[in-house]
Design an enzyme around this catalytic site. Sequence first.
Site, PDB file in Angstrom:
ATOM      1  N   LYS A 171       0.896  -1.087  -0.176  1.00  0.00           N
ATOM      2  CA  LYS A 171       0.043  -0.057   0.016  1.00  0.00           C
ATOM      3  C   LYS A 171       0.766   1.328  -0.144  1.00  0.00           C
ATOM      4  O   LYS A 171       1.445   1.784   1.106  1.00  0.00           O
ATOM      5  CB  LYS A 171      -0.903   0.001   1.428  1.00  0.00           C
ATOM      6  CG  LYS A 171      -1.916   1.209   1.051  1.00  0.00           C
ATOM      7  CD  LYS A 171      -2.454   1.717   2.332  1.00  0.00           C
ATOM      8  CE  LYS A 171      -1.351   2.824   3.033  1.00  0.00           C
ATOM      9  NZ  LYS A 171      -1.286   4.018   1.978  1.00  0.00           N
ATOM     10  N   GLU A 245       8.862   0.813  10.942  1.00  0.00           N
ATOM     11  CA  GLU A 245      10.275   1.340  10.610  1.00  0.00           C
ATOM     12  C   GLU A 245       9.780   2.949  10.709  1.00  0.00           C
ATOM     13  O   GLU A 245       9.092   3.462   9.606  1.00  0.00           O
ATOM     14  CB  GLU A 245      10.579   0.965   9.206  1.00  0.00           C
ATOM     15  CG  GLU A 245      10.761  -0.533   9.277  1.00  0.00           C
ATOM     16  CD  GLU A 245      12.326  -1.076   9.375  1.00  0.00           C
ATOM     17  OE1 GLU A 245      13.122  -0.163   9.882  1.00  0.00           O
ATOM     18  OE2 GLU A 245      12.584  -2.113   9.515  1.00  0.00           O
ATOM     19  N   CYS A 280      13.997   9.620   6.401  1.00  0.00           N
ATOM     20  CA  CYS A 280      14.182   9.315   7.756  1.00  0.00           C
ATOM     21  C   CYS A 280      15.606   9.187   8.202  1.00  0.00           C
ATOM     22  O   CYS A 280      15.830   9.347   9.643  1.00  0.00           O
ATOM     23  CB  CYS A 280      13.565   7.730   8.093  1.00  0.00           C
ATOM     24  SG  CYS A 280      14.612   6.717   6.959  1.00  0.00           S
TER      25      CYS A 280
END
Length: 478
Positions: A171, A245, A280
Amino acid sequence: MNGALLIGGDKVTTSSGGTYEHLFAGTGRPNATITIAGAAEMDAAVRSAAEAQREWVSFPVDRRRDVLLDLADAVRDHQAELSELNTHDYAVPISMAGNSVLTERFLRYYAGYADKAHGLSTPVSGGFDVNLVEREPYGVIGVIAPWNGALVPVGLAVAPALAAGNAVVLKPSELAPLAALRFGELCLEVGLPAGLVNVVTAGAEGGDALVRHPGIGKIHFTGGGGTARTILRAATDNLTPVVTELGGKNALLVFDDANLDGAAMLAAFQGPLGQAGQSCACASRIIVHHEVYDAFLEKFVAVVQSAPIGDPFDPQVMFGPVVTQGAADRILGVIDEAVDRKMGRLVTGGSRLGGDLADGYFIEPTVFADVDNASPLAAIETFGPVVSVLRATDEDDAVRIANDTTYGLNAFIQTNDLTRAHRVARRLESGSVWVNTFSDIQPQGPYGGYKQSGTGRAGGVEGLHEFLRIKNVRIGMG
Ligand code: NAD
């Protein structure tokens, strides 16, 4: 462009979730119509994945390996196309859009595990009884990807999930699904069973339907901590396991013995310049030993100011826009509040770019110096081109500041002292530590967070084991 869903090998453009008009962040103009999956499409995707998974586990393991190697080849052969789609997705400059290379490496690496995900046999106190500890796939894995490069979780999660014998419902975010949808097509082109990898773009509503679906064996989520909390709550209904994560407020420590030119270059591209800080791994807290603080800051700001900014499709450009108008407003709000509340000294940047770039969502790369680590500017993930520089009195102080955060994804050390590098690396509360290098994630080493940066590991045998569950089989020998 057309962003159809991919379910059971078919392209689906009529969906209960409707469509989303995707805007190119470089110009603010529409560039794609994206089909959005609702609960009905999620159900269809999970069902087709379950069926395909039964076929996939019946493949001889060496054939499973070979198909995954073919998929790695296909990703390599389509690198230019996938990079272009990445740029259409979230306006990452084309010069920096090659994250399909990471996808390819992970596919190649985990293909080699398809015939090596073995269990073991253990002695038991039953005479000649046989005891087998076996590793089995979960079945269907729901992989929920962030918008900043869906091909990254394709490598980090989809590759090991498939190698372990699972099917996947991927997704992507509606903000950046195009490269992921093309990856889904490549899966079919190389001969993966139809439905083994379904790509169902959705926002929170469709994502929630995926998490709550009883046919899901495990969720692999990459994204923000707030969303992770929502997903973990939703997953409790079926007690579905969730791997997370998440984000970071990553520290980059510059010591007095470091090569300051190298440190400035690395801090700039690992910090505000790389993907406009929307990563990130963004080094958003740069902690500098006081003796080299001024010299480093001058060099760092010079590199930050020299980045070519402009049309993300221009190969010379290295710094692009942020992803949406909403993100631009939020980030400018962070900057204004930091200035108003004197959280640090604004050294460069701080404004939205005008002129030819006024219609895109461009925010200048922004550096605050003399930032207090206790301020929100240093505490909260900005996810934009805004970084803080902080002063440390000595090594202990630098480590204390680096660890004084709720996150623990990446930490960076700039030093030429080998013993210091080892000593500091051990003291940092971070899942990954990078000494004199960028966060160049490799499949051979596990990547993931400490603290509120997540629980999962991607890469290495640890990354494979996220997608295998353990079964113990005891065979009585009479
Ligand atoms: P996000 O949390 O807003 O969204 C992530 C994904 O979750 C999207 O696909 C979104 O549609 C989906 N989602 C939202 N609500 C949901 C719900 N209720 N149920 C199911 N799915 C839902 O994050 P984002 O803005 O897309 O990405 C940025 C974040 O991701 C940052 O915090 C960044 O640090 C993190 N990130 C982490 C890594 C890593 O490897 N650790 C990599 C990239 C990005």
